[in-house]
Enzyme design. Structure first.
Site, short mmCIF file in Angstrom:
data_model
loop_
_atom_site.label_atom_id
_atom_site.label_comp_id
_atom_site.label_asym_id
_atom_site.label_seq_id
_atom_site.Cartn_x
_atom_site.Cartn_y
_atom_site.Cartn_z
N GLY A 124 0.33 -0.94 0.02
CA GLY A 124 -0.10 -0.12 0.14
C GLY A 124 0.75 1.72 0.06
N ASP A 143 0.72 3.05 3.99
CA ASP A 143 -0.16 4.46 3.33
C ASP A 143 -1.43 4.48 4.35
OD1 ASP A 143 -0.25 1.65 3.11
OD2 ASP A 143 -1.81 1.50 1.94
N ASP A 199 -5.70 1.99 9.82
CA ASP A 199 -7.27 0.81 10.05
C ASP A 199 -7.66 0.98 11.31
OD1 ASP A 199 -9.56 0.57 9.76
OD2 ASP A 199 -8.99 0.02 7.64
N PHE A 242 -14.19 2.79 3.28
CA PHE A 242 -13.39 2.17 2.16
C PHE A 242 -12.94 3.00 1.62
CE2 PHE A 242 -10.97 -1.02 -0.46
CZ PHE A 242 -11.02 -1.83 0.87
N VAL A 243 -11.55 3.25 1.07
CA VAL A 243 -10.63 3.58 0.27
C VAL A 243 -9.71 3.31 -0.49
CG1 VAL A 243 -10.83 6.12 1.98
CG2 VAL A 243 -8.72 4.27 2.44
N ARG A 247 -5.02 0.60 -7.21
CA ARG A 247 -3.98 1.16 -6.88
C ARG A 247 -3.48 2.23 -7.17
NH1 ARG A 247 -2.42 -1.85 -2.30
NH2 ARG A 247 -2.21 -4.29 -2.23
#
Ligand code: PRP
Length: 186
Positions: free
Chosen positions: A55, A111, A114, A163-164, A176
């Protein structure tokens, strides 16, 4: 901001709920954080910028060019989601170059923070290799992790509970490559 046609061309026709952070806004923030990290690393001391794959690969690529210090760059492969949309609670660590950490200023680049599962696994592991200092730089932070072992020193943006995707972040390995960060229905 990208227009609707550009978004749909890049997502294969799948609409986004919203564009949260444009490429321009991200670039501005990356420049600011790069300057802050430059100021935090004393001249003449060793710096290792360590990214979490996959990520962080785009964020790290942009960030290291904004840090005006000599440095090494390396990556860890840590994966907690597989192809699912919820963290599995278990982080698979596929590679860790422990010998390269000792005695260096280490900036761990994420990145997104969460659930905090990934950081909570990686921080003790890296600290065991006795870096000179260890700080976390996260592009996005959801601020939902209850027991984070270490708060990121640098955060790009506070992230809404969505949700990103984009700028390195995926949904089932797609999206991505979006230059911006958007939210989708997973
Ligand atoms: C994502 C993301 C972070 C981590 C954050 O990685 O890139 O590394 O999850 O979530 P957490 O705070 O709940 O642990 P993922 O496991 O999806 O692998 P990827 O980077 O290869 O997409």
């Amino acid at each position: 901001m990208p227009n609707t046609d550009e978004i749909l061309a890049r997502t294969g026709g799948r609409p986004l709920n919203s564009v949260l952070f444009s490429a321009e806004r991200i670039a501005g923030r990356v420049t600011e954080i790069g300057a802050e990290i430059t100021a935090a690393i004393p001249e003449g001391e060793e710096l290792l910028v360590l990214g979490t794959l996959k990520g962080s690969f785009i964020f790290l690529s942009d960030l290291v060019r904004e840090i005006r210090r000599p440095m090494e760059v390396d990556f860890l492969i840590a994966s907690s989601y597989g192809s699912g949309i919820k963290t599995s609670g278990q982080v698979d660590l596929l590679y860790h170059d422990a010998t390269g950490v000792t005695g260096k200023h280490v900036v761990l680049v994420e990145d997104i923070v969460d659930s905090g599962t990934t950081l909570n696994r990686l921080i003790p592991l890296l600290e065991a290799s006795r870096p000179l200092s260890l700080e976390v730089c996260a592009l996005l932070h959801k601020h939902i992790a209850a027991d984070l072992v270490k708060e990121p020193r640098w955060v790009g943006f506070d992230c809404p509970q969505e949700f990103v995707i984009g700028y390195g972040l995926d949904h089932s390995e797609q999206y991505r490559n979006l230059p911006f960060i958007g939210a989708i229905e997973p």
